[in-house]
Design a protein around this motif. Structure first.
Motif, PDB file in Angstrom:
ATOM      1  N   ALA A 137      18.617 -22.814 -33.297  1.00 25.95           N
ATOM      2  CA  ALA A 137      19.553 -22.038 -31.931  1.00 25.95           C
ATOM      3  C   ALA A 137      20.704 -22.413 -31.438  1.00 25.95           C
ATOM      4  O   ALA A 137      20.963 -21.707 -30.786  1.00 25.95           O
ATOM      5  N   MET A 138      20.191 -23.767 -31.446  1.00 27.30           N
ATOM      6  CA  MET A 138      21.897 -23.770 -30.062  1.00 27.30           C
ATOM      7  C   MET A 138      22.908 -23.200 -30.036  1.00 27.30           C
ATOM      8  O   MET A 138      23.436 -23.467 -31.007  1.00 27.30           O
ATOM      9  N   GLN A 139      23.662 -23.099 -28.820  1.00 26.49           N
ATOM     10  CA  GLN A 139      24.888 -22.820 -28.847  1.00 26.49           C
ATOM     11  C   GLN A 139      25.625 -22.985 -27.730  1.00 26.49           C
ATOM     12  O   GLN A 139      24.637 -22.486 -26.441  1.00 26.49           O
ATOM     13  N   ILE A 140      26.626 -23.205 -28.255  1.00 26.72           N
ATOM     14  CA  ILE A 140      28.031 -23.802 -26.780  1.00 26.72           C
ATOM     15  C   ILE A 140      28.853 -22.830 -27.108  1.00 26.72           C
ATOM     16  O   ILE A 140      29.288 -22.618 -28.311  1.00 26.72           O
ATOM     17  N   VAL A 141      28.882 -22.232 -25.971  1.00 24.33           N
ATOM     18  CA  VAL A 141      30.164 -20.893 -25.683  1.00 24.33           C
ATOM     19  C   VAL A 141      31.255 -20.923 -25.447  1.00 24.33           C
ATOM     20  O   VAL A 141      30.909 -21.279 -23.558  1.00 24.33           O
ATOM     21  N   ASN A 142      32.727 -21.588 -26.147  1.00 16.94           N
ATOM     22  CA  ASN A 142      33.630 -20.751 -24.565  1.00 16.94           C
ATOM     23  C   ASN A 142      33.978 -19.471 -24.952  1.00 16.94           C
ATOM     24  O   ASN A 142      34.682 -19.575 -25.723  1.00 16.94           O
ATOM     25  N   GLU A 143      34.277 -19.485 -24.125  1.00 14.38           N
ATOM     26  CA  GLU A 143      34.721 -17.913 -23.814  1.00 14.38           C
ATOM     27  C   GLU A 143      36.377 -18.227 -23.176  1.00 14.38           C
ATOM     28  O   GLU A 143      36.220 -18.220 -21.515  1.00 14.38           O
ATOM     29  N   PRO A 144      37.595 -18.214 -23.981  1.00 18.30           N
ATOM     30  CA  PRO A 144      38.552 -18.089 -23.181  1.00 18.30           C
ATOM     31  C   PRO A 144      38.761 -17.272 -21.526  1.00 18.30           C
ATOM     32  O   PRO A 144      39.219 -17.099 -20.396  1.00 18.30           O
ATOM     33  N   ASP A 145      38.267 -15.702 -22.360  1.00 18.82           N
ATOM     34  CA  ASP A 145      39.366 -14.669 -21.443  1.00 18.82           C
ATOM     35  C   ASP A 145      38.625 -14.731 -20.048  1.00 18.82           C
ATOM     36  O   ASP A 145      39.325 -14.339 -19.280  1.00 18.82           O
ATOM     37  N   THR A 146      37.519 -14.797 -19.977  1.00 19.52           N
ATOM     38  CA  THR A 146      36.704 -14.994 -19.313  1.00 19.52           C
ATOM     39  C   THR A 146      36.885 -16.660 -18.146  1.00 19.52           C
ATOM     40  O   THR A 146      35.445 -17.103 -16.902  1.00 19.52           O
ATOM     41  N   LYS A 147      37.110 -17.528 -18.702  1.00 24.48           N
ATOM     42  CA  LYS A 147      36.856 -18.886 -18.508  1.00 24.48           C
ATOM     43  C   LYS A 147      35.421 -19.162 -17.756  1.00 24.48           C
ATOM     44  O   LYS A 147      35.270 -19.156 -16.550  1.00 24.48           O
ATOM     45  N   LYS A 148      34.266 -18.584 -18.992  1.00 25.62           N
ATOM     46  CA  LYS A 148      33.177 -18.932 -18.553  1.00 25.62           C
ATOM     47  C   LYS A 148      32.288 -19.526 -20.273  1.00 25.62           C
ATOM     48  O   LYS A 148      32.774 -19.924 -21.269  1.00 25.62           O
ATOM     49  N   PHE A 149      31.771 -20.980 -19.750  1.00 28.49           N
ATOM     50  CA  PHE A 149      30.502 -21.342 -20.410  1.00 28.49           C
ATOM     51  C   PHE A 149      29.699 -21.171 -20.793  1.00 28.49           C
ATOM     52  O   PHE A 149      29.062 -20.502 -19.328  1.00 28.49           O
ATOM     53  N   GLU A 150      28.857 -20.816 -21.669  1.00 28.71           N
ATOM     54  CA  GLU A 150      27.285 -20.561 -22.119  1.00 28.71           C
ATOM     55  C   GLU A 150      26.700 -21.531 -22.729  1.00 28.71           C
ATOM     56  O   GLU A 150      27.089 -21.514 -23.912  1.00 28.71           O
ATOM     57  N   LEU A 151      25.445 -21.080 -22.563  1.00 32.83           N
ATOM     58  CA  LEU A 151      24.590 -22.302 -23.195  1.00 32.83           C
ATOM     59  C   LEU A 151      23.341 -21.810 -23.812  1.00 32.83           C
ATOM     60  O   LEU A 151      23.138 -21.642 -22.896  1.00 32.83           O
ATOM     61  N   PHE A 152      22.622 -22.020 -24.857  1.00 30.89           N
ATOM     62  CA  PHE A 152      21.660 -21.334 -25.362  1.00 30.89           C
ATOM     63  C   PHE A 152      20.722 -22.445 -26.091  1.00 30.89           C
ATOM     64  O   PHE A 152      21.116 -23.302 -27.099  1.00 30.89           O
ATOM     65  N   VAL A 153      19.886 -22.577 -25.186  1.00 30.23           N
ATOM     66  CA  VAL A 153      18.419 -23.967 -26.128  1.00 30.23           C
ATOM     67  C   VAL A 153      17.656 -23.593 -26.037  1.00 30.23           C
ATOM     68  O   VAL A 153      16.757 -22.655 -24.728  1.00 30.23           O
ATOM     69  N   ILE A 154      17.184 -23.623 -27.054  1.00 31.27           N
ATOM     70  CA  ILE A 154      15.477 -23.228 -27.196  1.00 31.27           C
ATOM     71  C   ILE A 154      14.505 -24.593 -26.899  1.00 31.27           C
ATOM     72  O   ILE A 154      14.378 -25.534 -27.612  1.00 31.27           O
TER      73      ILE A 154
END
Length: 157
Positions: A137-154
């Motif tokens: 379930a690893m995710q690397i999310v780039n939200e260009p609208d908010t200029k925010k990067f999110e990571l999800f790691v188990i």
């Protein structure tokens, strides 16, 4: 390893949280840049092992990681941090400074300076042992609208 007598380094603001997950824990970190989100994810892993306010900056070490894509880079980065903690002198880190962050091309790589001290039972409250990093379930999310990067790691605990 470099030794420090006085803590002149400013700790980064906390940009991570722990999410419930069956039998493991999921780290959710974020930052204004992908580099910051990676640093926060590493600090979050150390924070799960002990309470970071008890960790003084007395030593530093350099770790390096490579990957063929962003997920493998994140996996190997966290795995190298876990190895740093697992080997003598069991360095527990409260600050990470990624000095080299190559995320384009065929060879992705990180070079990170890790600041902390030797983990000592009695001084550092014992949290939960991290056994391994997972791709689950690893995710690397780039939200260009908010200029925010999110990571999800188990992480396997």
């Amino acid at each position: 390893m470099e030794n420090f007598k006085d803590s002149e380094l400013q700790l980064a603001p906390c940009k991570y949280e722990y999410l419930d997950h069956t039998a493991d824990v999921q780290i959710h970190s974020w930052g204004n840049t992908l580099k910051e989100a990676f640093e926060q994810c590493g600090v979050a892993m150390f924070g799960y092992m002990t309470e970071l306010p008890y960790v003084e900056i007395k030593q530093s070490a350099i770790i390096e990681a490579e990957g063929h894509d962003l997920e493998s880079l994140l996996f190997h980065f966290l795995d190298e941090l876990l190895f740093l903690f697992s080997c003598e002198p069991n360095l527990i880190c409260s600050k990470l400074d990624i000095q080299e962050f190559v995320t384009e091309g065929e060879e992705l790589r990180i070079k990170c300076k890790c600041y902390g001290e030797e983990f000592m039972i009695g001084k550092h409250p014992q949290g939960t042992e991290v056994k391994a990093i997972t791709y689950s379930a690893m995710q690397i999310v780039n939200e260009p609208d908010t200029k925010k990067f999110e990571l999800f790691v188990i992480i396997d605990i």
